[in-house]
Write an enzyme that holds these catalytic residues in place. Structure first.
Site, PDB file in Angstrom:
ATOM      1  N   CYS A   1      -2.678   1.746   8.120  1.00 40.97           N
ATOM      2  CA  CYS A   1      -2.805   0.418   8.729  1.00 40.97           C
ATOM      3  C   CYS A   1      -2.505  -0.859   7.958  1.00 40.97           C
ATOM      4  CB  CYS A   1      -4.207   0.188   9.272  1.00 40.97           C
ATOM      5  SG  CYS A   1      -4.491   1.024  10.762  1.00 40.97           S
TER       6      CYS A   1
ATOM      7  N   GLU B   1       0.828  -1.210   0.000  1.00 43.24           N
ATOM      8  CA  GLU B   1       0.000   0.000   0.000  1.00 43.24           C
ATOM      9  C   GLU B   1       0.861   1.258   0.000  1.00 43.24           C
ATOM     10  OE1 GLU B   1      -2.753  -0.177   3.317  1.00 43.24           O
ATOM     11  OE2 GLU B   1      -3.093  -2.306   2.925  1.00 43.24           O
TER      12      GLU B   1
ATOM     13  N   SER C   1      10.447   6.246   9.425  1.00 41.76           N
ATOM     14  CA  SER C   1       9.877   5.886  10.716  1.00 41.76           C
ATOM     15  C   SER C   1      10.314   4.481  11.105  1.00 41.76           C
ATOM     16  CB  SER C   1       8.349   5.964  10.607  1.00 41.76           C
ATOM     17  OG  SER C   1       7.751   5.599  11.825  1.00 41.76           O
TER      18      SER C   1
ATOM     19  N   GLY D   1       5.752  -2.423   6.737  1.00 35.58           N
ATOM     20  CA  GLY D   1       7.138  -2.867   6.860  1.00 35.58           C
ATOM     21  C   GLY D   1       7.976  -2.004   7.769  1.00 35.58           C
ATOM     22  N   GLU D   2       9.144  -2.533   8.137  1.00 41.29           N
ATOM     23  CA  GLU D   2      10.091  -1.813   8.992  1.00 41.29           C
ATOM     24  C   GLU D   2      11.294  -1.431   8.132  1.00 41.29           C
ATOM     25  OE1 GLU D   2      10.556  -0.331  11.964  1.00 41.29           O
ATOM     26  OE2 GLU D   2      12.602  -0.037  11.221  1.00 41.29           O
TER      27      GLU D   2
ATOM     28  N   CYS E   1      -0.835  -3.369  15.228  1.00 43.54           N
ATOM     29  CA  CYS E   1      -0.614  -3.056  13.816  1.00 43.54           C
ATOM     30  C   CYS E   1      -1.107  -4.158  12.887  1.00 43.54           C
ATOM     31  CB  CYS E   1       0.881  -2.821  13.596  1.00 43.54           C
ATOM     32  SG  CYS E   1       1.302  -2.430  11.892  1.00 43.54           S
TER      33      CYS E   1
ATOM     34  N   CYS F   1       4.321  -5.685  16.219  1.00 42.68           N
ATOM     35  CA  CYS F   1       3.623  -4.716  17.081  1.00 42.68           C
ATOM     36  C   CYS F   1       2.154  -5.139  17.205  1.00 42.68           C
ATOM     37  CB  CYS F   1       3.738  -3.305  16.520  1.00 42.68           C
ATOM     38  SG  CYS F   1       5.437  -2.711  16.397  1.00 42.68           S
TER      39      CYS F   1
ATOM     40  N   ASN G   1      -5.738   3.435  15.489  1.00 42.99           N
ATOM     41  CA  ASN G   1      -6.760   2.978  14.551  1.00 42.99           C
ATOM     42  C   ASN G   1      -7.166   1.580  14.967  1.00 42.99           C
ATOM     43  OD1 ASN G   1      -7.198   4.894  12.319  1.00 42.99           O
ATOM     44  ND2 ASN G   1      -4.994   4.711  12.110  1.00 42.99           N
TER      45      ASN G   1
ATOM     46  N   SER H   1       8.772   5.351  16.566  1.00 42.56           N
ATOM     47  CA  SER H   1       7.481   4.882  17.071  1.00 42.56           C
ATOM     48  C   SER H   1       7.695   4.405  18.496  1.00 42.56           C
ATOM     49  CB  SER H   1       6.966   3.735  16.200  1.00 42.56           C
ATOM     50  OG  SER H   1       6.813   4.191  14.878  1.00 42.56           O
ATOM     51  N   LEU H   2       7.405   5.290  19.441  1.00 40.40           N
ATOM     52  CA  LEU H   2       7.733   4.986  20.841  1.00 40.40           C
ATOM     53  C   LEU H   2       6.573   4.282  21.547  1.00 40.40           C
ATOM     54  CD1 LEU H   2      10.120   5.318  22.757  1.00 40.40           C
ATOM     55  CD2 LEU H   2       9.191   7.532  23.452  1.00 40.40           C
ATOM     56  N   HIS H   3       5.447   4.935  21.620  1.00 45.39           N
ATOM     57  CA  HIS H   3       4.196   4.338  22.095  1.00 45.39           C
ATOM     58  C   HIS H   3       4.147   3.970  23.585  1.00 45.39           C
ATOM     59  CE1 HIS H   3       3.388   4.537  17.933  1.00 45.39           C
ATOM     60  NE2 HIS H   3       3.791   3.343  17.583  1.00 45.39           N
TER      61      HIS H   3
ATOM     62  N   CYS I   1       3.220   8.278   1.380  1.00 49.03           N
ATOM     63  CA  CYS I   1       3.636   7.333   2.403  1.00 49.03           C
ATOM     64  C   CYS I   1       3.857   6.002   1.694  1.00 49.03           C
ATOM     65  CB  CYS I   1       2.535   7.227   3.459  1.00 49.03           C
ATOM     66  SG  CYS I   1       2.836   5.919   4.655  1.00 49.03           S
TER      67      CYS I   1
ATOM     68  N   CYS J   1       5.499  -7.604   7.556  1.00 48.96           N
ATOM     69  CA  CYS J   1       6.450  -7.088   8.544  1.00 48.96           C
ATOM     70  C   CYS J   1       6.657  -8.164   9.593  1.00 48.96           C
ATOM     71  CB  CYS J   1       5.875  -5.825   9.205  1.00 48.96           C
ATOM     72  SG  CYS J   1       6.997  -5.030  10.382  1.00 48.96           S
TER      73      CYS J   1
HETATM   74  N1  SAH Z   1       7.772   0.034  10.990  1.00 48.60           N
HETATM   75  C1  SAH Z   1       7.862   1.468  11.029  1.00 48.60           C
HETATM   76  C2  SAH Z   1       7.033   2.176   9.971  1.00 48.60           C
HETATM   77  C3  SAH Z   1       5.672   1.655   9.666  1.00 48.60           C
HETATM   78  S1  SAH Z   1       4.381   1.872  10.849  1.00 48.60           S
HETATM   79  C4  SAH Z   1       7.491   1.971  12.404  1.00 48.60           C
HETATM   80  O1  SAH Z   1       7.110   1.161  13.252  1.00 48.60           O
HETATM   81  O2  SAH Z   1       7.636   3.152  12.662  1.00 48.60           O
HETATM   82  C5  SAH Z   1       3.984   3.589  10.781  1.00 48.60           C
HETATM   83  C6  SAH Z   1       3.408   4.116  12.081  1.00 48.60           C
HETATM   84  O3  SAH Z   1       2.052   3.660  12.257  1.00 48.60           O
HETATM   85  C7  SAH Z   1       4.175   3.662  13.309  1.00 48.60           C
HETATM   86  O4  SAH Z   1       4.311   4.732  14.206  1.00 48.60           O
HETATM   87  C8  SAH Z   1       3.243   2.593  13.864  1.00 48.60           C
HETATM   88  O5  SAH Z   1       3.521   2.330  15.209  1.00 48.60           O
HETATM   89  C9  SAH Z   1       1.899   3.190  13.584  1.00 48.60           C
HETATM   90  N2  SAH Z   1       0.767   2.260  13.647  1.00 48.60           N
HETATM   91  C10 SAH Z   1       0.718   0.969  13.302  1.00 48.60           C
HETATM   92  N3  SAH Z   1      -0.506   0.454  13.516  1.00 48.60           N
HETATM   93  C11 SAH Z   1      -1.260   1.457  13.986  1.00 48.60           C
HETATM   94  C12 SAH Z   1      -2.624   1.556  14.398  1.00 48.60           C
HETATM   95  N4  SAH Z   1      -3.439   0.508  14.366  1.00 48.60           N
HETATM   96  N5  SAH Z   1      -3.045   2.758  14.836  1.00 48.60           N
HETATM   97  C13 SAH Z   1      -2.226   3.838  14.865  1.00 48.60           C
HETATM   98  N6  SAH Z   1      -0.950   3.805  14.490  1.00 48.60           N
HETATM   99  C14 SAH Z   1      -0.456   2.622  14.069  1.00 48.60           C
END
Ligand code: SAH
Length: 348
Positions: free
Chosen positions: A338, A89, A188, A156-157, A116, A113, A295, A211-213, A102, A109
């Site tokens: 997503c 995508e 990212s 993907g990462e 995701c 996570c 999301n 992507s800290l979270h 994007c 991936c």
């Molecule tokens: N792998 C990389 C880039 C792809 S994900 C990374 O982790 O940064 C892009 C962003 O979307 C990341 O910050 C990821 O944590 C976030 N993301 C993934 N699933 C999500 C969801 N369901 N809701 C909100 N953000 C999400």
């Protein structure tokens, strides 16, 4: 078979010379390849040249399998089919400062996570440099508009596909190609520390986004398995190194999940941890946190944090000296984020 879009001008020249073509042919072809013109369509390339490339090299742009256009803000989401039938995508968003794409870096991936959708079926394969740049070329050709900004935030990462991504960065910024400014590119990562440190050495003026979270190992490891390998301390000290080496500030992504990481205590802890790592006597990095209500993905069971807790979280960060913005959700009517479109396609 060599993928023409994966080649630098120098590599293209070597290939052409190896099939008996003159060197200057590369300078004729490279800019056109990167504008979406196939060798068959090049008016300044003869049949003899094309025949020499037959069976040796191929030009394959991703093809549009599905296109969804947001009625709300014009965001366009693509499901692209690659040469082998796998799909990824890409999303084109229209901002005042220009069009941003994007792009995806892998088919699937393996980072796992828990919130995701892209990681649910694991990783199928890495994208080649040509498939990475191909998403930008194909989307530009389809929209008919110049794409000026790129974020590597799709499926993907990127740092798990390090070499191809770095080659892509060199290709897409090449003055004879798409000529996109490094300063208009964000990468990212979920926190692949060795990749961050290698990238720091290259000193490319791109923006790194982490992507800290979650700011503590217990919560972060429970939603992001990568944290068991490289914990919060190690990740933030890699960020500090990155900033010291490149002078480029880093942005932090924080996805708010109801009841998991959205409390006022979590906000205070986040501010404390960021300040203590990145605002020391030797480093005073400007810190920016993007807050993104998660999301909802049906397989994960996580719920969006409420608007009230998102606003309170942002306020707490600001009160503690951290700039925070709540991410505007473009293309919400087409599920623009997503990795869910690829999954829907795979499920038939
Ligand atoms: N792998 C990389 C880039 C792809 S994900 C990374 O982790 O940064 C892009 C962003 O979307 C990341 O910050 C990821 O944590 C976030 N993301 C993934 N699933 C999500 C969801 N369901 N809701 C909100 N953000 C999400």
């Amino acid at each position: 078979m060599t993928d023409l879009l994966s080649l630098t001008p120098e590599e293209l020249e070597a290939l052409l010379v190896s099939v008996g073509e003159p060197k200057y042919r590369a300078a004729q072809m490279f800019p056109q390849l990167h504008r979406g013109v196939s060798p068959e369509q090049m008016t300044n390339i003869g049949k003899a040249t094309r025949q020499k490339l037959d069976g040796v090299a191929a030009y394959r742009l991703p093809t549009v399998r599905r296109r969804l256009v947001s009625a709300l803000d014009g965001t366009v989401k693509y499901l692209f089919a690659l040469g082998d039938g796998n799909c990824v995508e890409s999303v084109v968003m229209k901002y005042k400062y220009g069009n941003t794409i994007c792009i995806s870096s892998q088919v699937g991936c393996r980072m796992g996570c828990r919130f995701c959708a892209s990681t649910i079926g694991g990783k199928v394969r890495d994208l080649t440099p040509g498939e990475l740049v191909g998403q930008v070329i194909a989307a530009g050709a389809d929209t008919g508009e110049r794409i000026s900004h790129i974020v590597l935030m799709g499926i993907g990462e990127p740092l798990d596909n390090y070499d191809n991504v770095v080659k892509f960065l060199r290709l897409v910024t090449h003055p004879d190609g798409l000529n996109i400014s490094y300063r208009h590119i964000s990468l990212s990562t979920c926190g692949v520390v060795p990749g961050i440190l290698r990238l720091a050495e290259l000193n490319m003026p791109i923006t790194l986004s982490i992507s800290l979270h979650a700011a503590n190992d217990q919560t972060r490891s429970s939603i992001m398995p990568v944290n068991r390998r490289w914990g919060v301390d190690e990740l933030l000290s890699a960020c500090k190194t990155y900033y010291e080496k490149t002078g480029r500030r880093i942005s932090f992504e924080y996805t708010l999940i109801d009841g998991k990481n959205d409390s006022p205590e979590a906000a205070r802890e986040l501010a404390r941890v960021l300040n203590s790592h990145l605002r020391t006597r030797s480093t005073t990095m400007p810190i920016h946190v993007n807050l993104i209500p998660v999301n909802e993905v049906k397989e994960t069971g996580f719920r969006r944090a409420s608007d009230d807790s998102v606003a309170a979280f942002a306020r707490t960060l600001e009160d503690n000296g951290i700039r925070a913005t709540v991410r505007r959700r473009l293309g919400s009517d087409i599920n623009a984020s997503c990795g869910q479109l690829r999954r829907a396609e795979a499920d038939g």
